[in-house]
Design an enzyme around this catalytic site. Sequence first.
Site, PDB file in Angstrom:
ATOM      1  N   SER A 194    -114.306  22.001  90.647  1.00  0.00           N
ATOM      2  CA  SER A 194    -113.258  20.987  90.486  1.00  0.00           C
ATOM      3  C   SER A 194    -113.602  20.008  89.372  1.00  0.00           C
ATOM      4  O   SER A 194    -112.728  19.298  88.880  1.00  0.00           O
ATOM      5  CB  SER A 194    -113.043  20.230  91.794  1.00  0.00           C
ATOM      6  OG  SER A 194    -114.139  19.382  92.089  1.00  0.00           O
ATOM      7  N   CYS A 227    -116.463  14.115  97.932  1.00  0.00           N
ATOM      8  CA  CYS A 227    -117.342  15.231  98.318  1.00  0.00           C
ATOM      9  C   CYS A 227    -116.867  16.577  97.741  1.00  0.00           C
ATOM     10  O   CYS A 227    -115.663  16.851  97.742  1.00  0.00           O
ATOM     11  CB  CYS A 227    -117.399  15.303  99.837  1.00  0.00           C
ATOM     12  SG  CYS A 227    -118.291  16.719 100.495  1.00  0.00           S
ATOM     13  N   PRO A 228    -117.781  17.405  97.190  1.00  0.00           N
ATOM     14  CA  PRO A 228    -119.237  17.221  97.055  1.00  0.00           C
ATOM     15  C   PRO A 228    -119.653  16.512  95.771  1.00  0.00           C
ATOM     16  O   PRO A 228    -120.833  16.323  95.518  1.00  0.00           O
ATOM     17  CB  PRO A 228    -119.753  18.660  97.068  1.00  0.00           C
ATOM     18  CG  PRO A 228    -118.667  19.420  96.380  1.00  0.00           C
ATOM     19  CD  PRO A 228    -117.372  18.790  96.816  1.00  0.00           C
ATOM     20  N   GLY A 229    -118.677  16.143  94.920  1.00  0.00           N
ATOM     21  CA  GLY A 229    -119.024  15.326  93.761  1.00  0.00           C
ATOM     22  C   GLY A 229    -118.614  15.882  92.412  1.00  0.00           C
ATOM     23  O   GLY A 229    -119.120  15.443  91.379  1.00  0.00           O
ATOM     24  N   GLY A 230    -117.676  16.830  92.388  1.00  0.00           N
ATOM     25  CA  GLY A 230    -117.257  17.414  91.113  1.00  0.00           C
ATOM     26  C   GLY A 230    -116.670  16.401  90.151  1.00  0.00           C
ATOM     27  O   GLY A 230    -116.962  16.418  88.954  1.00  0.00           O
ATOM     28  N   ASP A 246    -116.247   9.238 100.760  1.00  0.00           N
ATOM     29  CA  ASP A 246    -115.956  10.473 101.494  1.00  0.00           C
ATOM     30  C   ASP A 246    -116.892  10.534 102.698  1.00  0.00           C
ATOM     31  O   ASP A 246    -118.060  10.158 102.602  1.00  0.00           O
ATOM     32  CB  ASP A 246    -116.173  11.709 100.614  1.00  0.00           C
ATOM     33  CG  ASP A 246    -115.404  12.919 101.118  1.00  0.00           C
ATOM     34  OD1 ASP A 246    -115.559  13.276 102.302  1.00  0.00           O
ATOM     35  OD2 ASP A 246    -114.647  13.512 100.336  1.00  0.00           O
ATOM     36  N   ASP A 266    -112.974   6.394 105.043  1.00  0.00           N
ATOM     37  CA  ASP A 266    -111.657   6.990 104.823  1.00  0.00           C
ATOM     38  C   ASP A 266    -111.119   6.493 103.484  1.00  0.00           C
ATOM     39  O   ASP A 266    -111.023   5.281 103.249  1.00  0.00           O
ATOM     40  CB  ASP A 266    -110.718   6.581 105.966  1.00  0.00           C
ATOM     41  CG  ASP A 266    -109.343   7.239 105.869  1.00  0.00           C
ATOM     42  OD1 ASP A 266    -108.929   7.619 104.758  1.00  0.00           O
ATOM     43  OD2 ASP A 266    -108.678   7.353 106.918  1.00  0.00           O
ATOM     44  N   ASP A 284    -108.835  13.099  94.175  1.00  0.00           N
ATOM     45  CA  ASP A 284    -108.427  14.504  94.272  1.00  0.00           C
ATOM     46  C   ASP A 284    -108.338  14.915  95.738  1.00  0.00           C
ATOM     47  O   ASP A 284    -108.741  16.015  96.110  1.00  0.00           O
ATOM     48  CB  ASP A 284    -109.418  15.405  93.511  1.00  0.00           C
ATOM     49  CG  ASP A 284    -108.924  16.841  93.373  1.00  0.00           C
ATOM     50  OD1 ASP A 284    -107.706  17.027  93.312  1.00  0.00           O
ATOM     51  OD2 ASP A 284    -109.776  17.755  93.328  1.00  0.00           O
ATOM     52  N   LYS A 313    -100.816  17.014  95.064  1.00  0.00           N
ATOM     53  CA  LYS A 313    -100.744  18.379  95.574  1.00  0.00           C
ATOM     54  C   LYS A 313     -99.269  18.720  95.832  1.00  0.00           C
ATOM     55  O   LYS A 313     -98.579  17.991  96.543  1.00  0.00           O
ATOM     56  CB  LYS A 313    -101.557  18.520  96.859  1.00  0.00           C
ATOM     57  CG  LYS A 313    -102.988  17.973  96.762  1.00  0.00           C
ATOM     58  CD  LYS A 313    -103.842  18.731  95.755  1.00  0.00           C
ATOM     59  CE  LYS A 313    -105.251  18.157  95.708  1.00  0.00           C
ATOM     60  NZ  LYS A 313    -106.122  18.848  94.760  1.00  0.00           N
TER      61      LYS A 313
END
Length: 363
Positions: A194, A227-230, A246, A266, A284, A313
């Site tokens: 991502s 998460c995970p940090g892209g 996250d 949150d 994202d 989205k």
Amino acid sequence: MNKLAFYCRSGFEKEVAAEVTEKANALGVFGFARVMENSGYVIFECYQQGDADRLAREIPFNQLIFARQMLVVSELLTDLSPQDRISPIVKQYQQTAAQINLKQSSEIWVETADTNEAKALSVFCRKFTVPLRQALKKQGWLNAPRNKSVMVTLHILFINTTSCYVGYSYNHNHSDYFMGIPRLKFPADAPSRSTLKLEEAILTFIPKKQETMRLQETMYAVDLGACPGGWTYQLVKRGLFVYAVDHGKMAESLHETGRIEHCPEDGFKFQPPKRRKIDWLVCDMVEQPMRIANLIAKWLVNGWCNETIFNLKLPMKKRYLEVQKCLQYLEEQLIKHSINYQIQAKHLYHDREEVTVHIAVKN
């Protein structure tokens, strides 16, 4: 030439057609879009001669959401002989030269649609480029200096090995990338793929000359749904300190940089630290697009950030309508609170069922 070709992601042809028709009508230009599902391109045919060239100059390409490239094209050339495909193409450009000065060109891009079926054509296109370029140079074209202020790029869009559209785009109003696709390399140390979405977004929305000024080590950012940090990775790489929000775990490599603070909260409830100016908000999260639009509006209206890049989205149906609704809501909120802003949205190459939006608050 009274047609426009628009490249897009396969499956988004109807969105391109709706968007282009709306933009053309707003300029008083009328025509119809030819849509073949999953083809990776749309042909828009104008009713009046000269209107295609006008649209190629007057529809701001950076305001098109779903189109990757925009070019003026001829009628489809069919039944091209494998022994001589070049002569019909040169003849078409000779006819075009009466309308536009092709001596202002320096590039010829031999392209195909970005579909699984069309990928087999890419090798053919690469091999065909060299002899075609030589033939066009013999005509006195492709010799313009690349820094010329008014210039066009020539395009050939092959549908198959015996059929193609011949066309051109204006360099001041097109994608600078072959097939409209920036070629990015996945960083080996990035936590997820991502990361390429944010890298492409920065490349698309931030002028290269301004990037080091608008993304630099004195700045602070918030990444909602990190998460995970892209996405955090892209910000840290540019020196920013990031509040990574996250409940999930962040990649250990990002903690080791000393440039992040993990906030297991949150993303919809998180608020930036008091007395800390946040320069960038990125997001994202997988959520309903209008809920994300509400969240981003809250940050901008409260003055919690100066710039933001986020994804919407998309639903399975009425995707263009949903994007319009979200963008309209955001603009209404910004205008209501007298916030001067710049907004752009793009269906990026690394996006799938989503659109990436950039908003900058102007002082």
